[in-house]
Scaffold this motif. Structure first.
Motif, short mmCIF file in Angstrom:
data_model
loop_
_atom_site.label_atom_id
_atom_site.label_comp_id
_atom_site.label_asym_id
_atom_site.label_seq_id
_atom_site.Cartn_x
_atom_site.Cartn_y
_atom_site.Cartn_z
N THR A 148 0.83 -1.20 0.00
CA THR A 148 0.00 0.00 0.00
C THR A 148 0.86 1.26 0.00
O THR A 148 1.80 1.38 0.79
CB THR A 148 -0.92 0.02 1.23
N GLU A 149 0.56 2.17 -0.89
CA GLU A 149 1.21 3.48 -0.96
C GLU A 149 2.74 3.36 -1.04
O GLU A 149 3.47 3.94 -0.25
CB GLU A 149 0.81 4.35 0.24
N ILE A 150 3.20 2.60 -2.01
CA ILE A 150 4.63 2.44 -2.26
C ILE A 150 4.97 3.17 -3.55
O ILE A 150 4.25 3.04 -4.55
CB ILE A 150 5.03 0.96 -2.37
N LYS A 151 6.06 3.92 -3.55
CA LYS A 151 6.49 4.64 -4.74
C LYS A 151 7.86 4.12 -5.19
O LYS A 151 8.79 4.05 -4.38
CB LYS A 151 6.58 6.14 -4.45
N PHE A 152 7.95 3.77 -6.46
CA PHE A 152 9.20 3.33 -7.06
C PHE A 152 9.55 4.32 -8.16
O PHE A 152 8.82 4.45 -9.14
CB PHE A 152 9.06 1.93 -7.66
N ASP A 153 10.66 5.03 -8.01
CA ASP A 153 11.08 6.01 -9.01
C ASP A 153 12.43 5.61 -9.60
O ASP A 153 13.45 5.59 -8.90
CB ASP A 153 11.20 7.41 -8.38
N GLU A 154 12.41 5.23 -10.88
CA GLU A 154 13.61 4.85 -11.62
C GLU A 154 14.35 3.72 -10.89
O GLU A 154 15.57 3.79 -10.65
CB GLU A 154 14.53 6.06 -11.81
N VAL A 155 13.61 2.68 -10.55
CA VAL A 155 14.17 1.54 -9.82
C VAL A 155 14.33 0.37 -10.78
O VAL A 155 13.44 0.07 -11.58
CB VAL A 155 13.26 1.13 -8.65
N ALA A 156 15.48 -0.31 -10.70
CA ALA A 156 15.70 -1.52 -11.49
C ALA A 156 15.15 -2.71 -10.69
O ALA A 156 15.71 -3.07 -9.67
CB ALA A 156 17.19 -1.70 -11.77
N SER A 180 2.79 3.21 -7.22
CA SER A 180 3.17 3.77 -8.51
C SER A 180 4.61 3.40 -8.85
O SER A 180 5.47 3.33 -7.98
CB SER A 180 3.01 5.30 -8.50
N TRP A 181 4.83 3.16 -10.14
CA TRP A 181 6.16 2.90 -10.69
C TRP A 181 6.41 3.96 -11.77
O TRP A 181 5.61 4.11 -12.69
CB TRP A 181 6.24 1.52 -11.32
N THR A 182 7.51 4.69 -11.67
CA THR A 182 7.83 5.72 -12.64
C THR A 182 9.21 5.45 -13.23
O THR A 182 10.21 5.38 -12.51
CB THR A 182 7.82 7.12 -11.98
N VAL A 239 -3.39 1.14 -9.99
CA VAL A 239 -1.94 1.34 -9.87
C VAL A 239 -1.43 2.08 -11.11
O VAL A 239 -2.09 2.13 -12.14
CB VAL A 239 -1.19 0.00 -9.70
N LYS A 240 -0.23 2.65 -11.00
CA LYS A 240 0.32 3.47 -12.08
C LYS A 240 1.67 2.94 -12.53
O LYS A 240 2.56 2.70 -11.70
CB LYS A 240 0.46 4.92 -11.62
N PHE A 241 1.82 2.77 -13.83
CA PHE A 241 3.09 2.43 -14.46
C PHE A 241 3.37 3.53 -15.49
O PHE A 241 2.79 3.52 -16.57
CB PHE A 241 3.03 1.07 -15.14
N VAL A 242 4.21 4.46 -15.15
CA VAL A 242 4.46 5.61 -16.01
C VAL A 242 5.83 5.47 -16.67
O VAL A 242 6.86 5.41 -15.99
CB VAL A 242 4.40 6.93 -15.20
N GLU A 243 5.83 5.35 -18.01
CA GLU A 243 7.06 5.25 -18.80
C GLU A 243 7.96 4.13 -18.28
O GLU A 243 9.18 4.29 -18.14
CB GLU A 243 7.81 6.59 -18.79
N CYS A 244 7.37 3.00 -17.99
CA CYS A 244 8.12 1.85 -17.47
C CYS A 244 8.44 0.86 -18.58
O CYS A 244 7.77 0.81 -19.61
CB CYS A 244 7.33 1.15 -16.36
N GLU A 245 9.44 0.04 -18.36
CA GLU A 245 9.81 -1.04 -19.26
C GLU A 245 9.12 -2.32 -18.76
O GLU A 245 9.56 -2.93 -17.79
CB GLU A 245 11.33 -1.22 -19.27
N LEU A 246 8.01 -2.68 -19.44
CA LEU A 246 7.20 -3.83 -19.02
C LEU A 246 7.32 -5.00 -19.99
O LEU A 246 6.42 -5.85 -20.06
CB LEU A 246 5.73 -3.41 -18.88
N GLY A 273 2.74 5.66 -21.56
CA GLY A 273 4.08 5.74 -22.09
C GLY A 273 4.97 4.54 -21.83
O GLY A 273 6.17 4.60 -22.07
N SER A 274 4.41 3.43 -21.35
CA SER A 274 5.22 2.26 -21.02
C SER A 274 5.42 1.37 -22.23
O SER A 274 4.61 1.33 -23.15
CB SER A 274 4.56 1.46 -19.89
#
Length: 338
Positions: A185-193, A208-210, A227-234, A251-252
């Motif tokens: 819950t309420e976890i933010k991942f910013d530019e994480v590998a 969210s994953w950015t 949930v949010k996947f913004v400009e991610c490599e999926l 943008g993913s």
């Protein structure tokens, strides 16, 4: 008797407060004492003619005569100067030195504690035992409270755990992270590998994953509404049987993503890259999905029973206003988002 007790009680409280102030603010205390002495000594000296004529005009007791008190006041000024120079300045500098040493010790202790917890996270990362997983989550929370936002732990396993209100920033490497059968819950991942991460059968809310590397991500059988996947490599992500109602993939890159059995009602796939419409058509439900107009028309041919609508502006894939539902709420009825 009652008032006497109240006076005693108030007296004790006052003494405690004064004692606490003296202990916590010794420099301020000495400054106040110095100011008090300065007022008395300088005031008496300035009004010496008046004071000496009223209090002791011609009174003599042994050596205690007018000349003695005049010399005493002169010496009092020397004492006051010594008190200010050595009692306040030197003591104040020593206190500042002690404060700096204490801060250095605190910083060093926090750094050692941080290194210890990071080492334990790495040492026991792949060990999947309930009590060990809980301890690892505790270490992550404590590290975050200490200001740590960058984590480099591969194969971190915290299955069946509940994590919330965490932030992982640029430079973090959480490759192979596993949180299966848990809550996030309420976890933010910013530019994480964090490629090859597993969240099977996990309930994900307000996360969210950015710009993250999420290749080979597995969200199979999970509930991840909104949930949010913004400009991610999926690339090659596994979203089978996942409930991704109102999720955003703006943008993913979605090459090779598996959608079989997934619920993607009201999902936002605007500006996605390398999307396979044939794979998307295998999803269980994609009603009112947001997609570029040309892609949406092709998807409608592959899945004729999907629900779409055309707004006044001509944008397809937007659900009519009176039918829109907030699918991020936990109390929502399952049939409304399926």
């Amino acid at each position: 008797m009652f008032f006497h007790k109240r006076i005693n009680r108030n007296g004790k409280v006052s003494r405690k407060i004064i004692s606490r102030v003296i202990q916590n603010h010794p420099i301020l205390t000495m400054s106040l004492i110095g100011a008090f002495l300065s007022v008395i000594i300088i005031g008496v000296t300035a009004k010496w003619s008046l004071i000496s004529s009223i209090i002791m005009p011609e009174y003599t007791l042994g050596l205690y005569n007018r000349a003695f008190w005049e010399n005493f006041m002169v010496e009092a000024h020397g004492f006051l100067l010594d008190f200010i120079m050595f009692g306040i300045l030197v003591f104040g500098m020593d206190r500042l030195r002690m404060s700096r040493e204490q801060r250095s010790k605190t910083i060093r202790r926090q750094r050692e504690e941080t290194e210890r917890m990071e080492e334990e996270l790495s040492d026991f990362a792949a060990l999947d035992l309930p009590e060990v997983n809980v301890k690892k989550v505790g270490h992550i929370k404590r590290l975050q409270r200490l200001g740590v936002r960058v984590f480099d732990v591969t194969q971190l396993t915290i299955n069946r755990c509940n994590i919330k209100e965490l932030v992982f920033t640029s430079g973090s490497r959480l490759i192979g992270l596993q949180l299966q059968n848990g809550h996030m819950t309420e976890i933010k991942f910013d530019e994480v590998a964090m490629r090859s991460s597993f969240f099977n059968n996990t309930k994900i809310k307000s996360c969210s994953w950015t710009k993250c590397d999420l290749r080979n991500l597995v969200l199979k059988d999970c509930t991840a509404k909104g949930v949010k996947f913004v400009e991610c490599e999926l690339t090659n992500a596994d979203l089978r049987q996942a409930n991704l109602t109102a999720a955003k993939f703006n943008g993913s890159s979605m090459e090779g993503v598996k959608f079989e059995g997934a619920v993607l009602n009201r999902a936002d796939l605007g500006n996605v890259i390398n999307l396979d419409l044939n794979a998307l058509s295998l999803a269980k439900s994609i009603d009112y999905i947001y997609l570029d107009l040309e892609l949406l028309k092709e998807l409608k041919k592959l899945k004729p029973n999907m629900k779409i609508s055309e707004s006044i502006s001509g944008q397809w894939g937007i659900e009519p206003q009176h039918q829109q539902i907030d699918c991020t709420v936990d109390t929502i009825v399952a049939s409304e988002c399926n």
